[in-house]
Design a protein around this motif. Structure first.
Motif, mmCIF file in Angstrom:
data_model
loop_
_atom_site.group_PDB
_atom_site.id
_atom_site.type_symbol
_atom_site.label_atom_id
_atom_site.label_comp_id
_atom_site.label_asym_id
_atom_site.label_seq_id
_atom_site.Cartn_x
_atom_site.Cartn_y
_atom_site.Cartn_z
ATOM 1 N N ALA A 244 41.821 -51.044 55.542
ATOM 2 C CA ALA A 244 40.963 -51.390 56.677
ATOM 3 C C ALA A 244 39.960 -50.287 56.980
ATOM 4 C CB ALA A 244 41.830 -51.682 57.902
ATOM 5 N N PHE A 245 40.406 -49.008 56.997
ATOM 6 C CA PHE A 245 39.431 -47.968 57.341
ATOM 7 C C PHE A 245 38.584 -47.543 56.135
ATOM 8 C CE2 PHE A 245 43.222 -45.115 56.670
ATOM 9 C CZ PHE A 245 42.684 -44.241 55.730
ATOM 10 N N LEU A 246 39.027 -47.829 54.917
ATOM 11 C CA LEU A 246 38.206 -47.543 53.738
ATOM 12 C C LEU A 246 37.277 -48.710 53.405
ATOM 13 C CD1 LEU A 246 40.788 -45.855 51.314
ATOM 14 C CD2 LEU A 246 39.078 -44.744 52.763
ATOM 15 N N LYS A 247 37.551 -49.874 54.020
ATOM 16 C CA LYS A 247 36.775 -51.086 53.789
ATOM 17 C C LYS A 247 36.811 -51.485 52.318
ATOM 18 C CE LYS A 247 33.852 -50.387 57.838
ATOM 19 N NZ LYS A 247 32.478 -50.241 58.375
ATOM 20 N N VAL A 248 38.044 -51.531 51.802
ATOM 21 C CA VAL A 248 38.288 -51.981 50.431
ATOM 22 C C VAL A 248 39.390 -53.034 50.477
ATOM 23 C CG1 VAL A 248 37.593 -49.761 49.432
ATOM 24 C CG2 VAL A 248 40.013 -50.170 49.993
ATOM 25 N N PRO A 249 39.562 -53.836 49.429
ATOM 26 C CA PRO A 249 40.660 -54.807 49.419
ATOM 27 C C PRO A 249 42.021 -54.119 49.447
ATOM 28 C CG PRO A 249 39.022 -55.322 47.738
ATOM 29 C CD PRO A 249 38.682 -53.957 48.261
ATOM 30 N N SER A 250 43.000 -54.765 50.058
ATOM 31 C CA SER A 250 44.340 -54.181 50.154
ATOM 32 C C SER A 250 44.958 -53.938 48.792
ATOM 33 C CB SER A 250 45.257 -55.099 50.971
ATOM 34 O OG SER A 250 44.828 -55.174 52.304
ATOM 35 N N ASP A 251 44.660 -54.817 47.815
ATOM 36 C CA ASP A 251 45.281 -54.645 46.505
ATOM 37 C C ASP A 251 44.651 -53.519 45.693
ATOM 38 O OD1 ASP A 251 42.869 -55.780 45.821
ATOM 39 O OD2 ASP A 251 43.707 -57.627 44.996
ATOM 40 N N SER A 252 43.631 -52.860 46.252
ATOM 41 C CA SER A 252 43.049 -51.699 45.575
ATOM 42 C C SER A 252 43.605 -50.394 46.129
ATOM 43 C CB SER A 252 41.523 -51.705 45.698
ATOM 44 O OG SER A 252 41.123 -51.494 47.050
ATOM 45 N N VAL A 253 44.629 -50.494 46.982
ATOM 46 C CA VAL A 253 45.320 -49.317 47.517
ATOM 47 C C VAL A 253 46.726 -49.296 46.927
ATOM 48 C CG1 VAL A 253 46.168 -48.128 49.571
ATOM 49 C CG2 VAL A 253 43.983 -49.357 49.651
ATOM 50 N N ASP A 254 47.056 -48.230 46.231
ATOM 51 C CA ASP A 254 48.370 -48.102 45.596
ATOM 52 C C ASP A 254 49.279 -47.277 46.502
ATOM 53 O OD1 ASP A 254 49.903 -48.206 42.745
ATOM 54 O OD2 ASP A 254 50.248 -46.267 43.725
ATOM 55 N N ALA B 143 39.894 -42.053 60.795
ATOM 56 C CA ALA B 143 40.817 -42.754 59.900
ATOM 57 C C ALA B 143 42.181 -42.930 60.557
ATOM 58 C CB ALA B 143 40.948 -41.993 58.583
ATOM 59 N N ALA B 144 42.667 -41.878 61.234
ATOM 60 C CA ALA B 144 43.976 -41.955 61.886
ATOM 61 C C ALA B 144 43.980 -43.001 62.995
ATOM 62 C CB ALA B 144 44.357 -40.595 62.448
ATOM 63 N N LEU B 145 42.897 -43.040 63.762
ATOM 64 C CA LEU B 145 42.805 -44.031 64.833
ATOM 65 C C LEU B 145 42.804 -45.444 64.261
ATOM 66 C CD1 LEU B 145 42.482 -44.819 67.777
ATOM 67 C CD2 LEU B 145 40.018 -44.419 67.555
ATOM 68 N N ALA B 146 42.007 -45.666 63.215
ATOM 69 C CA ALA B 146 41.965 -46.988 62.593
ATOM 70 C C ALA B 146 43.317 -47.349 61.991
ATOM 71 C CB ALA B 146 40.881 -47.010 61.515
ATOM 72 N N PHE B 147 43.985 -46.386 61.375
ATOM 73 C CA PHE B 147 45.306 -46.643 60.791
ATOM 74 C C PHE B 147 46.296 -47.033 61.883
ATOM 75 C CE2 PHE B 147 49.494 -45.700 59.201
ATOM 76 C CZ PHE B 147 49.444 -46.047 57.855
ATOM 77 N N ALA B 148 46.272 -46.325 63.010
ATOM 78 C CA ALA B 148 47.187 -46.629 64.117
ATOM 79 C C ALA B 148 46.951 -48.031 64.657
ATOM 80 C CB ALA B 148 47.028 -45.593 65.223
ATOM 81 N N VAL B 149 45.692 -48.390 64.843
ATOM 82 C CA VAL B 149 45.362 -49.708 65.392
ATOM 83 C C VAL B 149 45.795 -50.814 64.432
ATOM 84 C CG1 VAL B 149 43.445 -51.232 66.022
ATOM 85 C CG2 VAL B 149 43.481 -48.857 66.832
ATOM 86 N N ASN B 150 45.533 -50.621 63.140
ATOM 87 C CA ASN B 150 45.828 -51.669 62.163
ATOM 88 C C ASN B 150 47.300 -51.761 61.798
ATOM 89 O OD1 ASN B 150 43.196 -53.017 61.071
ATOM 90 N ND2 ASN B 150 42.680 -50.859 61.286
#
Length: 302
Positions: free
Chosen positions: A22-32, A81-88
């Motif tokens: 969400a905070f990198l604005k990439v698809p979830s399946d592109s995060v390992d 990034a931390a704020l976006a991670f917490a929210v999501n």
């Protein structure tokens, strides 16, 4: 870019991947995402981001290390990034603060609340992590003490132009031929000149905080303020006992700061600073004028 997060709650790998994406604005399946202690053979090393997580004990559930590939265009700073991670992820997250303090962290919640936190690790193996104190109440940390963290205030960088000018003037005085060997101008720890310079520096830090409206939080603990007033007591003594060639320089520097303090304080009609509800005693009357004035509004009540 590398991010280091500590999650208060347990998260599943797919939740971690989704929050990072969400905070990198990439698809979830592109995060390992993988357990740092698990099998690494099936990792997608070409993923936009790789996250290693470790389970920890205490108030913290997970430690997350996120490495982002250079070619990923959206790489926010750690705070955003931390704020976006917490929210999501719907969990509170801690990340290291800029000060070189092992116990000082930023903490963000999904609400969102952004505050400072003191995090300590036990000496056990593996360690147990405890969030001892926070500067704002956090629902998921009911046992944490709510207080302003003095170590954060002490580490804050504050310009001290008056103390700097005093130091430069003393150095110029020391370098002059007639004072080249004057023992009264020695500035080793324990000497009057050393203690006076340090005291002036610390006093100016408080005065500049006052002048700025107690930035960045707008608050300042009463016990720390009283300790600062004790520093001003010591400066008065240093001024009285300083050698003649130093006395005028020190007196002028202190006066500059006193003028700033006087502009930002009012008479302490209720005797809050000297610990009395009302009235005056001979002991209190001997205190310096700075003990009888208080900031308005008082930063320990905001």
């Amino acid at each position: 870019m590398t991010y280091n997060f500590l999650s208060l709650h347990e998260l599943q790998p797919h939740q971690i991947a989704s929050a990072i994406a969400a905070f990198l604005k990439v698809p979830s399946d592109s995060v390992d995402v993988a357990d740092a202690d698990g099998d690494q053979d099936d990792r997608n090393w070409d993923a936009a981001a790789l996250c290693d997580y470790s389970r920890v004990q205490g108030d913290i559930s997970l430690s997350l290390d996120v490495d982002v590939q250079e070619w990923v265009p959206e790489q926010p700073n750690e705070a955003d990034a931390a704020l976006a991670f917490a929210v999501n992820s719907r969990t509170a997250v801690l990340y290291p603060a800029e000060e070189n303090l092992p116990s000082a962290y930023w903490l963000v919640t999904p609400d969102p609340i952004v505050t400072r936190a003191r995090l300590n690790a036990s000496d056990d193996e593996p360690p147990t992590y405890t969030v001892e104190a926070v500067e704002e109440p956090v629902r998921d940390l009911p046992a944490a003490q709510v207080m302003q963290l003095p170590e954060v205030l002490q580490a804050q960088k504050i310009p001290t132009p008056t103390a700097d000018q005093f130091t430069a003037a003393i150095q110029k005085l020391r370098e002059s031929q007639e004072n080249a060997t004057d023992p009264l101008l020695e500035e080793e720890p324990g000497t009057l000149l050393y203690e006076a310079r340090v005291g002036l520096f610390l006093w100016e830090r408080m005065v500049r905080r006052m002048e700025s409206g107690w930035q960045p939080s707008g608050r300042y603990p009463l016990d720390m303020y009283r300790k600062d007033l004790q520093l001003r007591d010591e400066l008065a003594q240093y001024t009285m006992t300083a050698p003649p060639q130093v006395r005028e320089l020190l007196s002028n520097a202190v006066q500059q700061l006193d003028d700033v303090m006087a502009q930002h304080t009012v008479q302490d009609e209720h005797g809050v600073l000297i610990g009395r509800p009302s009235g005056e005693s001979s002991q209190h009357s001997k205190l310096g004028w700075w003990w009888h004035r208080t900031p308005e509004p008082a930063p320990w009540t905001t």
